[in-house]
Design an enzyme around this catalytic site. Structure first.
Site, PDB file in Angstrom:
ATOM      1  N   THR A 121      -5.468  -0.172  -6.555  1.00  0.00           N
ATOM      2  CA  THR A 121      -4.290  -1.016  -6.321  1.00  0.00           C
ATOM      3  C   THR A 121      -3.257  -0.893  -7.444  1.00  0.00           C
ATOM      4  O   THR A 121      -3.606  -0.866  -8.620  1.00  0.00           O
ATOM      5  CB  THR A 121      -4.732  -2.495  -6.190  1.00  0.00           C
ATOM      6  OG1 THR A 121      -5.757  -2.569  -5.197  1.00  0.00           O
ATOM      7  CG2 THR A 121      -3.581  -3.386  -5.782  1.00  0.00           C
ATOM      8  N   THR A 127      -0.893  -2.909  -0.273  1.00  0.00           N
ATOM      9  CA  THR A 127      -1.925  -2.334   0.577  1.00  0.00           C
ATOM     10  C   THR A 127      -1.568  -0.913   1.031  1.00  0.00           C
ATOM     11  O   THR A 127      -2.435  -0.171   1.468  1.00  0.00           O
ATOM     12  CB  THR A 127      -2.128  -3.240   1.811  1.00  0.00           C
ATOM     13  OG1 THR A 127      -2.324  -4.580   1.359  1.00  0.00           O
ATOM     14  CG2 THR A 127      -3.340  -2.836   2.600  1.00  0.00           C
ATOM     15  N   GLU A 241     -18.449  -0.745   0.699  1.00  0.00           N
ATOM     16  CA  GLU A 241     -17.923  -1.904  -0.019  1.00  0.00           C
ATOM     17  C   GLU A 241     -17.749  -3.093   0.935  1.00  0.00           C
ATOM     18  O   GLU A 241     -18.118  -4.218   0.620  1.00  0.00           O
ATOM     19  CB  GLU A 241     -16.584  -1.537  -0.669  1.00  0.00           C
ATOM     20  CG  GLU A 241     -15.982  -2.673  -1.463  1.00  0.00           C
ATOM     21  CD  GLU A 241     -14.650  -2.295  -2.115  1.00  0.00           C
ATOM     22  OE1 GLU A 241     -13.760  -1.790  -1.410  1.00  0.00           O
ATOM     23  OE2 GLU A 241     -14.512  -2.512  -3.331  1.00  0.00           O
TER      24      GLU A 241
HETATM   25  C1  LIG Z   1      -9.664 -10.951  -7.911  1.00  0.00           C
HETATM   26  C2  LIG Z   1      -9.236  -9.619  -7.378  1.00  0.00           C
HETATM   27  C3  LIG Z   1      -9.969  -8.484  -7.688  1.00  0.00           C
HETATM   28  C4  LIG Z   1      -9.542  -7.245  -7.240  1.00  0.00           C
HETATM   29  N1  LIG Z   1     -10.238  -6.109  -7.652  1.00  0.00           N
HETATM   30  C5  LIG Z   1      -9.708  -4.878  -7.362  1.00  0.00           C
HETATM   31  C6  LIG Z   1     -10.289  -3.694  -7.933  1.00  0.00           C
HETATM   32  O1  LIG Z   1     -11.287  -3.746  -8.660  1.00  0.00           O
HETATM   33  N2  LIG Z   1      -9.687  -2.512  -7.681  1.00  0.00           N
HETATM   34  C7  LIG Z   1      -8.567  -2.388  -6.903  1.00  0.00           C
HETATM   35  O2  LIG Z   1      -8.084  -1.276  -6.706  1.00  0.00           O
HETATM   36  N3  LIG Z   1      -8.002  -3.507  -6.335  1.00  0.00           N
HETATM   37  C8  LIG Z   1      -8.547  -4.731  -6.555  1.00  0.00           C
HETATM   38  N4  LIG Z   1      -7.956  -5.868  -6.016  1.00  0.00           N
HETATM   39  C9  LIG Z   1      -6.751  -5.732  -5.195  1.00  0.00           C
HETATM   40  C10 LIG Z   1      -6.981  -6.056  -3.727  1.00  0.00           C
HETATM   41  O3  LIG Z   1      -7.679  -5.022  -3.105  1.00  0.00           O
HETATM   42  C11 LIG Z   1      -5.592  -6.308  -3.122  1.00  0.00           C
HETATM   43  O4  LIG Z   1      -5.051  -7.491  -3.725  1.00  0.00           O
HETATM   44  C12 LIG Z   1      -5.655  -6.469  -1.647  1.00  0.00           C
HETATM   45  O5  LIG Z   1      -6.058  -5.263  -1.029  1.00  0.00           O
HETATM   46  C13 LIG Z   1      -4.288  -6.873  -1.074  1.00  0.00           C
HETATM   47  O6  LIG Z   1      -3.271  -6.046  -1.585  1.00  0.00           O
HETATM   48  P1  LIG Z   1      -1.995  -6.675  -2.288  1.00  0.00           P
HETATM   49  O7  LIG Z   1      -2.423  -7.725  -3.237  1.00  0.00           O
HETATM   50  O8  LIG Z   1      -1.155  -5.582  -2.829  1.00  0.00           O
HETATM   51  O9  LIG Z   1      -1.225  -7.387  -1.101  1.00  0.00           O
HETATM   52  P2  LIG Z   1      -0.004  -6.851  -0.270  1.00  0.00           P
HETATM   53  O10 LIG Z   1      -0.298  -5.503   0.301  1.00  0.00           O
HETATM   54  O11 LIG Z   1       1.218  -7.022  -1.094  1.00  0.00           O
HETATM   55  O12 LIG Z   1       0.005  -7.895   0.938  1.00  0.00           O
HETATM   56  C14 LIG Z   1       0.392  -9.283   0.759  1.00  0.00           C
HETATM   57  C15 LIG Z   1       0.106 -10.018   2.062  1.00  0.00           C
HETATM   58  O13 LIG Z   1       0.841  -9.414   3.132  1.00  0.00           O
HETATM   59  C16 LIG Z   1      -0.033  -9.009   4.177  1.00  0.00           C
HETATM   60  N5  LIG Z   1       0.436  -7.745   4.747  1.00  0.00           N
HETATM   61  C17 LIG Z   1       0.847  -6.629   4.078  1.00  0.00           C
HETATM   62  N6  LIG Z   1       1.178  -5.664   4.955  1.00  0.00           N
HETATM   63  C18 LIG Z   1       0.951  -6.167   6.198  1.00  0.00           C
HETATM   64  C19 LIG Z   1       1.064  -5.651   7.520  1.00  0.00           C
HETATM   65  N7  LIG Z   1       1.507  -4.409   7.747  1.00  0.00           N
HETATM   66  N8  LIG Z   1       0.747  -6.447   8.560  1.00  0.00           N
HETATM   67  C20 LIG Z   1       0.327  -7.724   8.347  1.00  0.00           C
HETATM   68  N9  LIG Z   1       0.170  -8.263   7.128  1.00  0.00           N
HETATM   69  C21 LIG Z   1       0.486  -7.490   6.063  1.00  0.00           C
HETATM   70  C22 LIG Z   1      -1.397  -8.857   3.540  1.00  0.00           C
HETATM   71  O14 LIG Z   1      -2.430  -9.049   4.469  1.00  0.00           O
HETATM   72  C23 LIG Z   1      -1.370  -9.939   2.463  1.00  0.00           C
HETATM   73  O15 LIG Z   1      -1.783 -11.162   3.022  1.00  0.00           O
HETATM   74  C24 LIG Z   1      -8.399  -7.134  -6.414  1.00  0.00           C
HETATM   75  C25 LIG Z   1      -7.677  -8.292  -6.064  1.00  0.00           C
HETATM   76  C26 LIG Z   1      -8.079  -9.519  -6.541  1.00  0.00           C
HETATM   77  C27 LIG Z   1      -7.250 -10.731  -6.196  1.00  0.00           C
END
Ligand SMILES: Cc1cc2nc3c(=O)[nH]c(=O)nc-3n(C[C@H](O)[C@H](O)[C@H](O)COP(=O)(O)OP(=O)(O)OC[C@H]3O[C@@H](n4cnc5c(N)ncnc54)[C@H](O)[C@@H]3O)c2cc1C
Length: 383
Positions: A121, A127, A241
């Site tokens: 990330t 995402t 995972e």
């Molecule tokens: C405590 C914690 C630990 C983590 N550990 C790791 C790790 O070890 N390694 C790593 O790589 N990542 C890690 N992550 C990251 C995690 O995988 C991401 O936070 C998660 O996949 C969501 O991505 P984002 O935060 O960028 O949200 P975004 O992609 O910015 O999305 C924000 C919101 O919008 C929604 N959304 C986005 N696009 C769409 C769409 N096309 N349609 C509908 N809804 C949408 C999402 O569902 C979400 O609710 C961690 C996160 C947390 C909070």
């Protein structure tokens, strides 16, 4: 008859008994790392169950790993500090060279080498992984890495990191996910020489960080498999995972249900146990039914995975249903406890916060639904 891993579960329960609520509560307050718990899990061999015997692990399947993590959570603990040691090595196991596997897997199996950091990330890509900006540029016998990751959990408690970086621009490939490569980065050599880590305080005690790469030179043989195919290599590991995280959610749900059942039986208000009121007992029963149903999907996904069959839909559904069941159970448990649900000493508020994560990470609920809509139901891609 489905394998339930009763012996393994009993051993995990015995281990977990040494780490009661107070242990986790204190760490939560101080944002401390559960070093003793992780050492005990390592010593018991639980973190090496997925590593083949040839490399020093026990060569068991995802079902066994799921049973271990479910049990940790069911006893009130949290596998987040060490669960990655179980499955991040899958990419190395499936796609690494024989030399890389021989160099790292025995150390990982013994717990001498920690491969706990999984850096995908980034702050700007969200995402949409195809938009990551961290680059690795080949320069003689090295790659030079520049960029930034966010939410890289356990980076401060890991020797190695699995890193996804661009080795070719997004526009250069046929598909958006082409041109990304995966590296096994030795953080011990890199720290202070182009790699820096900044802890990220969060709602839960998850030891998560921001990681910065500034002209970091890593040996060319850190590359796993072929250049440009990194995203495909990671995809294989994501089902593992999702199944394991789903098992943790099932464990949480069972903890909430038992905690609520006990409290509803003991707490007397208006001269009767609160659990005598249908308004209290029905939500407990509903959470129980949802958890049992979700568990069936976790077991189905695990059985397909262990049978070497495609399980993308089932792994995603397991994660979705288990995360929903645990959140439903969490809300029910807090409500059952009334005001005391907010008191730290009951552990309900801590577990409530912890289990909320599963709606967002490692993949958010919406993205699971989008996967099912598009890839299983044949609906138009929505993004
Ligand atoms: C405590 C914690 C630990 C983590 N550990 C790791 C790790 O070890 N390694 C790593 O790589 N990542 C890690 N992550 C990251 C995690 O995988 C991401 O936070 C998660 O996949 C969501 O991505 P984002 O935060 O960028 O949200 P975004 O992609 O910015 O999305 C924000 C919101 O919008 C929604 N959304 C986005 N696009 C769409 C769409 N096309 N349609 C509908 N809804 C949408 C999402 O569902 C979400 O609710 C961690 C996160 C947390 C909070």
């Amino acid at each position: 008859m489905m394998e339930t891993y009763e012996d393994i579960r009993a051993s995990v329960r015995a281990l977990a008994a040494g780490f009661p609520g107070e242990y986790w509560r204190t760490l939560d307050r101080e944002r401390g790392y559960p070093t003793q718990f992780v050492q005990a899990m390592t010593k018991a061999g639980f973190l090496a169950v997925l590593i083949p015997e040839a490399y020093g692990g026990s060569g068991l399947g995802i079902g066994a790993a799921a049973a271990i993590l479910e049990e940790v959570h069911k006893q009130g603990g949290n596998g987040g500090a060490c669960h990655a040691q179980m499955y991040v090595m899958g990419t190395l196991l499936r796609h690494g060279s024989e030399a890389q596997k021989a160099a790292y897997l025995p150390g990982i199996a013994a717990g001498e080498l920690r491969l706990q950091a999984f850096a995908v990330t980034e702050p700007t890509s969200g995402t949409d992984t195809s938009r990551i900006r961290t680059t690795a540029v080949r320069d003689g016998d090295a790659y030079v890495v520049n960029g930034q990751k966010v939410w890289t959990s356990r980076a401060e408690h890991s020797d190695l990191m699995l890193l996804l970086a661009r080795t070719a621009p997004r526009e250069a490939g046929e598909k958006p996910h082409d041109g990304m490569s995966v590296f096994l980065l030795d953080m011990r050599q890199a720290l202070g020489h182009g790699l820096s880590i900044r802890p990220l305080r969060a709602m839960i005690n998850h030891h998560t960080t921001e990681v910065f790469f500034d002209e970091l030179r890593i040996p060319a043989d850190s590359l796993i498999g072929e250049e440009g195919r990194g995203f495909r290599y990671l995809l294989d590991g994501l089902n593992a995972e999702r199944i394991l995280i789903a098992a943790e959610a099932i464990g949480d749900a069972r903890w909430f249900i038992e905690k609520a059942r006990t409290y509803a039986t003991e707490r007397v208000v208006f001269d009767r146990p609160i659990g005598q009121n249908q308004g209290i007992q029905f939500p407990i029963a509903r959470a129980y039914a949802a958890t049992e149903a979700a568990d069936l999907m976790v077991n189905k996904a695990a059985a397909l995975f262990d049978g070497g069959e495609a399980c993308g839909a089932e792994a995603n559904m397991a994660k979705l249903l288990a995360a929903d069941a645990s959140w439903q159970a969490a809300d029910m448990c807090l409500q059952t406890h009334g005001g005391f649900g907010f008191a730290e000493e009951y552990d309900v508020e801590r577990k409530f916060r912890e289990t909320r994560l599963f709606q967002v990470a490692p993949i958010s609920t919406n993205l699971v639904l989008a996967y099912l809509a598009e890839h299983v139901l044949g609906l138009p891609r929505s993004y």
